[in-house]
Design a protein around this motif. Structure first.
Motif, PDB file in Angstrom:
ATOM      1  N   TRP A   2      29.003  48.080   0.766  1.00 26.55           N
ATOM      2  CA  TRP A   2      29.869  47.503   1.785  1.00 26.55           C
ATOM      3  C   TRP A   2      29.534  48.071   3.161  1.00 26.55           C
ATOM      4  O   TRP A   2      28.891  49.108   3.283  1.00 26.55           O
TER       5      TRP A   2
ATOM      6  N   LEU B 276      30.235  49.738   6.696  1.00 26.61           N
ATOM      7  CA  LEU B 276      31.113  50.736   7.304  1.00 26.61           C
ATOM      8  C   LEU B 276      31.000  50.634   8.820  1.00 26.61           C
ATOM      9  O   LEU B 276      29.954  50.958   9.397  1.00 26.61           O
TER      10      LEU B 276
ATOM     11  N   THR C  24      37.661  60.233  12.881  1.00 30.65           N
ATOM     12  CA  THR C  24      37.436  60.515  11.460  1.00 30.65           C
ATOM     13  C   THR C  24      38.638  60.156  10.594  1.00 30.65           C
ATOM     14  O   THR C  24      38.480  59.795   9.430  1.00 30.65           O
TER      15      THR C  24
ATOM     16  N   GLU D  46      38.390  56.497   9.844  1.00 29.17           N
ATOM     17  CA  GLU D  46      37.273  56.270   8.932  1.00 29.17           C
ATOM     18  C   GLU D  46      37.649  56.662   7.505  1.00 29.17           C
ATOM     19  O   GLU D  46      37.335  55.939   6.550  1.00 29.17           O
ATOM     20  N   THR D  47      38.345  57.773   7.353  1.00 30.07           N
ATOM     21  CA  THR D  47      38.778  58.216   6.026  1.00 30.07           C
ATOM     22  C   THR D  47      39.735  57.211   5.409  1.00 30.07           C
ATOM     23  O   THR D  47      39.631  56.868   4.229  1.00 30.07           O
TER      24      THR D  47
ATOM     25  N   LYS E  91      37.760  54.030   4.339  1.00 24.39           N
ATOM     26  CA  LYS E  91      37.019  54.236   3.094  1.00 24.39           C
ATOM     27  C   LYS E  91      37.949  54.237   1.889  1.00 24.39           C
ATOM     28  O   LYS E  91      37.625  53.663   0.831  1.00 24.39           O
TER      29      LYS E  91
ATOM     30  N   ILE F   6      38.899  50.656   1.078  1.00 24.87           N
ATOM     31  CA  ILE F   6      37.804  49.933   0.430  1.00 24.87           C
ATOM     32  C   ILE F   6      37.682  50.352  -1.032  1.00 24.87           C
ATOM     33  O   ILE F   6      37.568  49.505  -1.941  1.00 24.87           O
ATOM     34  N   ASP F   7      37.709  51.657  -1.293  1.00 25.79           N
ATOM     35  CA  ASP F   7      37.597  52.157  -2.671  1.00 25.79           C
ATOM     36  C   ASP F   7      38.728  51.627  -3.541  1.00 25.79           C
ATOM     37  O   ASP F   7      38.517  51.263  -4.710  1.00 25.79           O
TER      38      ASP F   7
END
Length: 526
Positions: A120, A122, A129, A132-133, A136, A139-140
């Motif tokens: 995927w 990013l 950050t 971003e965390t 992610k 998405i997971d």
């Protein structure tokens, strides 16, 4: 540059034989050289074979620089068709990429392939950050739910759909797995990687590259630049290794002949080095889109979005001016067409014309009008459906389509088969969490926060788009997309399109050969 005119010998014209039409396929010519050769039909009496024998890449470039760029003969670029592979781009970028009315291509199917291993996209969060965390993690979570739903629905179908004796086990497994992927795809985030191939003419490529370079999404702007570079640089040759081997064998026998064949066999081919070299961000589109967003915000002044059906066949506009102004504003907001139309129709003529003028204020000499100016079609369907289903409907290019941007404002659809598998609660939990994460990220203060957040939206998210068409296209879509082998999402939309026409034009509904989507479907015959 002057094109020499070849005139036939008048003294021998009467002696020439008649009725000797010749048809032949052309292979091996560079796309721009072939476009030049075809363009010469209007300027020279030379045959195609004679033209191609005398034209070099350099001569083609000189011709195109003169007639394409200086004189504006853009139809020449229609004659150069180019094939591209675009791999590992996001689903979001793929939707934008293929949004061309003159486009041919194929994309990876969410029905026949497991997208869990696709990877995927990013976005660049720079120093943010925390966002971003969170991105992610979202998405997971969606991919975990996708896997769980795909496996769960497949097992549920095996328990409830018996394998016919005459059906091979692998065909049975493949069919049920495809159905399970049809359900699970609703959980795929727009960040999911896909791949596609496209064959377009150089004119479409030029406008496509310019449009991509004008996008508010960093990935899409980068994609536009990569397309431009791919068209200008050396193309990948499927026969390169084979040709290199042949050339090596020739050179072992005869060095001089080997060098000559190397120049022929191993030369670099650049598919459109001239025709796309000036492709750049389209300031007309960038500035106009921004002004239209501001205009519709002022007009609607925070008004709540009206509830709307899946398919709304909008009544005819009071005037062409009302349709143009409404359509221009429609693509810049999340309101239904009917709600905007009502406000626009109530405006005085001066204010309405001011909105239309926004659409052309920044138009340059060679800019095509925005797609919103394609007006006058008899049938306008305002469709609110899941993004995954829209991707299928998006292929219908004979109609004019106006997309609104992706958002969580309209909620999400729940696919068939979840309740039977006991997974409806799991699905709703995953979708709700994804929408909440999107809304949090979109509200961030950093540049492009809203664009980066959209990658978290799953394909089950509902989004609005306007489809304008004539009667024949409405019949075609309704017939094709209501067929039993289709995805249940767009089957419902096609059926509702037909029902809307039936209400508005009952005498014409008899000509639709649609399939009633309320009738049971044999999954093993899809």
């Amino acid at each position: 540059m002057q094109v020499k005119e070849e005139k036939p010998d008048a003294g021998t014209a009467a002696e020439r034989p008649r009725n000797q039409t010749e048809v032949f396929a052309v292979h091996g010519a560079d796309p721009e050289v072939l476009a030049y050769a075809m363009a010469k039909y209007s300027r020279s009496a030379l045959s195609m074979k004679e033209s191609l024998r005398e034209i070099s890449s350099q001569r083609a470039e000189q011709f195109l620089n003169t007639f394409y760029f200086q004189y504006g003969h853009r139809s020449i670029a229609d004659l150069a068709h180019l094939a591209f592979a675009i791999e590992r781009l996001s689903l979001l970028a793929a939707i934008v990429l293929v949004d061309e009315q003159r486009w041919d291509g194929q994309e990876r199917s969410t029905r026949y392939q497991n997208f869990r291993t696709s990877g995927w996209y990013l976005p660049d969060f720079a120093s943010d950050t925390a966002s971003e965390t969170e991105f992610k993690a979202g998405i997971d979570s969606l991919f975990a739910a996708y896997h769980e739903v795909a496996e769960g629905v497949a097992e549920s179908l095996k328990r409830t759909v018996a394998k016919p004796e005459e059906m091979k086990p692998e065909a049975y497994e493949r069919t049920l797995k495809a159905r399970a992927f049809d359900v699970a795809r609703y959980l795929l985030p727009l960040a999911t990687n896909t791949s596609l191939g496209q064959i377009v003419n150089a004119r479409t490529l030029e406008t496509q590259v310019s449009r991509l370079l004008s996008s508010p999404f960093a990935e899409i702007r980068e994609l536009g630049e990569k397309l431009r570079v791919a068209a200008s640089g050396a193309a990948w040759n499927v026969r390169a290794e084979e040709m290199a081997g042949v050339q090596h064998e020739i050179r072992k026998l005869d060095v001089e002949l080997g060098d000559r064949t190397s120049a022929l066999l191993m030369r670099e081919v650049k598919v459109a080095p001239t025709l796309v070299k000036y492709a750049a961000p389209n300031e007309y589109e960038i500035r106009t889109r921004a002004e239209l967003r501001q205009a519709v915000a002022e007009l609607m002044s925070g008004e709540a979005i009206d509830a709307a059906p899946v398919v709304d066949l909008v009544e005819a506009d009071p005037s062409l001016e009302v349709e143009l102004a409404t359509t221009l504003l429609y693509g810049a907001c999340h309101y239904p067409y009917r709600q905007i139309q009502k406000r626009v129709a109530a405006l005085d003529e001066v204010r309405r014309n001011e909105i239309i003028a926004l659409g052309v204020r920044h138009r340059g000499r060679h800019d095509e009008l925005l797609r919103e100016f394609s007006a006058g079609q008899a049938l306008k369907f305002d469709i609110l459906m899941d993004i995954g289903g829209f991707r299928d409907m998006h292929r219908h290019r004979k109609c004019t389509q106006i997309m609104q941007s992706f958002t969580s404002l309209h909620g999400f659809d729940v696919p068939e088969g979840l309740a039977e598998a006991g997974l409806e609660a799991r699905y709703s939990e995953a979708m709700t969490a994804a929408h909440a994460a999107y809304e949090k990220l979109a509200a961030g203060p950093v540049p492009e926060a809203a664009e980066r957040a959209q990658y978290l939206l799953p394909l089950g998210t509902r989004n609005r788009s306007l489809f304008k068409m004539d009667f024949a296209e409405a019949l075609y879509i309704s017939e094709l997309r209501s067929a039993p082998q289709g995805h249940f999402s767009y089957r419902r939309v096609a059926w509702e399109m037909y029902k809307a026409v039936e209400v508005r034009h009952p005498a014409l509904a008899r000509y639709f050969r649609v399939t009633d989507v309320n009738e049971p479907v044999d999954l093993l015959k899809r």
